[in-house]
Design an enzyme around this catalytic site. Structure first.
Site, PDB file in Angstrom:
ATOM      1  N   LYS A  73       0.847  -1.194   0.000  1.00  0.00           N
ATOM      2  CA  LYS A  73       0.000   0.000   0.000  1.00  0.00           C
ATOM      3  C   LYS A  73       0.880   1.241   0.000  1.00  0.00           C
ATOM      4  O   LYS A  73       1.894   1.289   0.709  1.00  0.00           O
ATOM      5  CB  LYS A  73      -0.911  -0.029   1.233  1.00  0.00           C
ATOM      6  N   SER A 148      -9.740   1.724   2.940  1.00  0.00           N
ATOM      7  CA  SER A 148      -8.884   2.468   2.022  1.00  0.00           C
ATOM      8  C   SER A 148      -7.826   1.596   1.350  1.00  0.00           C
ATOM      9  O   SER A 148      -7.181   2.024   0.400  1.00  0.00           O
ATOM     10  CB  SER A 148      -8.172   3.582   2.800  1.00  0.00           C
ATOM     11  N   SER A 172     -10.099  -0.435   7.278  1.00  0.00           N
ATOM     12  CA  SER A 172      -9.500  -0.296   5.946  1.00  0.00           C
ATOM     13  C   SER A 172      -8.717  -1.498   5.444  1.00  0.00           C
ATOM     14  O   SER A 172      -8.291  -1.514   4.293  1.00  0.00           O
ATOM     15  CB  SER A 172      -8.599   0.943   5.909  1.00  0.00           C
TER      16      SER A 172
END
Length: 480
Positions: A73, A148, A172
């Protein structure tokens, strides 16, 4: 294939890490133009790391992550690789150091395939808030992958990396894992070092793995968990071998079912899949216990006071002076204003404004201090409930993946996507999403398993039973 299956091929020298990395790079080239999971692919670095891994294996070295390709990420500082948090304000920022979790994976000789898309500064539940692109759900390209960590979940589910790192501030990791059919773990707050993580809400953020199986999650947790003196919130407790937990018998385990987590309006297929999973636990000798978490109704409001206040404080550092985007102005105040106006997206601005408001003079006690007190009450709810059970089980999300654009102009409705995951962040508890079925549209459903602090192993023990007994398909036919 799982990490463990791939490692066995590498040990037998049936394949090399360079060949394995090349396989994933080819899949990325083939499918990511449609899925948009990667913000940047680090092909050169990945192949260099793979060659180093092959050299180590040739010298007799071994390890559970040696030569295994990961996606990361885009929120972790990674030395000499651009890190943007999917925000224009950090375009061109190249960290001079590695986050602790990146350093730990490098020590295991992993292979870094690239940077995965996310909601800007991890603020969102659909990955539609990225400043650069909107990631698709691999099971239905018209739907969101969650957020997210949507890029991480989508890439793992689509087979564009063997595993990925994500972050979980209010769900998330777990929510996108649920919506994409991956396994996602949010560890206990402080179990995994946050040093080098670009902060959103410091008392809530936690780093964890997204993987294709529960056993793979255990392998990655072994690598990244542990005390770090560089993180003042890191827990100085020994880390168990998590790989010992999947496969253990759950006979006699008490599983709490919070009555507040089956509200009206919950998707019928989601409710059905959760009840079928509870029957699996009973068939394996576990007992179900009715419990209550009475302050659950205040979770979303409490979370959006605390997280926006901390975001307002953390994001004040992005001023155009030290790094990232800079838009010149007539004076320094004008430069600040123009830089932030251009650099921050709509959702980030909304949260900064809200957070600044709840921290402002005259409102601090009414909002932020009160939210802190409610947070304490919620933690006490969990402490009391765990006197009657070993783990808790709920849905991860009240619905399966929704259509892209469906909630983007309705932030309150979007915030409710995390209603079942937020309480665990407020209480600092570990929780996991494990695939447990599909809805009538063929979209994945995730089961959430919640444990006491530092009880990640027991969560994996229960999750493995669902994975084994439910045998949910892990990859869409179109991506095989």
């Amino acid at each position: 294939m799982t990490i463990q299956e791939v490692r066995e091929l590498l040990r037998k020298k049936d394949i090399s890490s360079v060949e394995l990395t090349g396989f994933y790079l080819e899949r990325i080239k083939k499918h990511d133009g449609s899925l948009l999971t990667y913000l940047r692919v680090t092909e050169k670095e990945a192949l260099e790391m793979a060659r180093d891994a092959d050299l180590k294996m040739g010298q007799g070295e071994d390890g559970p992550l040696l030569g295994i390709p990961f996606g990361v990420k885009d929120i972790f500082c990674t030395k000499d690789i651009e890190t943007t948090c999917a925000s224009r304000i950090l375009e061109g920022f190249v960290p001079p150091y590695d986050a602790t979790v990146i350093k730990k994976l490098k020590d295991c000789s992993f292979v870094h395939l690239g940077r995965l898309n996310m909601d800007e500064f991890a603020m969102g539940s659909s990955t539609e808030n990225s400043a650069f692109q909107t990631t698709k759900n691999p099971w239905d390209f018209s739907r969101i992958p969650g957020g997210s960590s949507g890029g991480s979940a989508s890439a793992v589910a689509a087979g564009l990396c063997a595993a990925a790192l994500g972050t979980d501030t209010g769900g998330s990791i777990r929510q996108p894992a649920s919506l994409c059919g991956a396994v996602g773990m949010k560890p206990t707050y402080g179990r995994v070092s946050r040093y080098g993580l670009i902060a959103f809400a410091s008392s809530l953020d936690q780093i964890g793995p997204l993987t294709r199986s529960v056993s793979d999650c255990a392998v990655v947790m072994n690598a990244i968990a542990g005390y770090d003196p560089m993180d003042s919130t890191s827990i100085p407790q020994p880390v168990p071998d998590y790989t010992e937990f999947p496969g253990r018998d759950i006979k006699g385990m008490k599983i709490g079912i919070p009555r507040e987590y089956f509200p009206e309006g919950m998707d019928r297929d989601v409710k059905k899949a959760i009840k079928e999973s509870l029957a699996v636990f009973e068939n394996q000798g576990a007992s179900l216990v009715d419990i209550s978490l009475p302050h659950t109704e205040y979770a979303v409001a409490t979370y959006y006071v605390i997280c926006t206040a901390e975001a307002s404080s953390n994001l004040a550092r992005y001023d155009g002076v030290k790094y990232g985007l800079r838009v010149d102005g007539k004076d320094i105040i004008d430069m600040y204003k123009k830089t932030r106006l251009k650099g921050f997206g709509k959702e980030v601005k909304r949260r900064i404004i809200l957070g600044t408001y709840v921290l402002s003079s005259g409102y601090y006690d009414a909002y932020y201090r009160k939210a802190g007190k409610v947070r304490t009450l919620m933690r006490r709810d969990f402490d009391e409930a765990f006197k009657a059970c070993d783990i808790m089980v709920t849905a991860v999300s009240p619905t399966t993946a929704f259509k892209a654009g469906e909630k983007v102009d309705d932030p309150l409705n979007m915030y409710l996507s995390d209603i079942f995951t937020i309480p665990m962040n407020l209480a600092g508890l570990p929780a996991m999403s494990v695939p447990c079925g599909f809805d009538g549209n063929g979209l994945p459903i995730g089961l959430q398993i919640i444990g006491r602090p530092l009880d990640e192993g027991r969560i994996m023990q229960a999750a493995y039973v669902i994975e084994r007994e439910r045998a949910v398909k892990k990859i869409p036919d179109t991506l095989c």
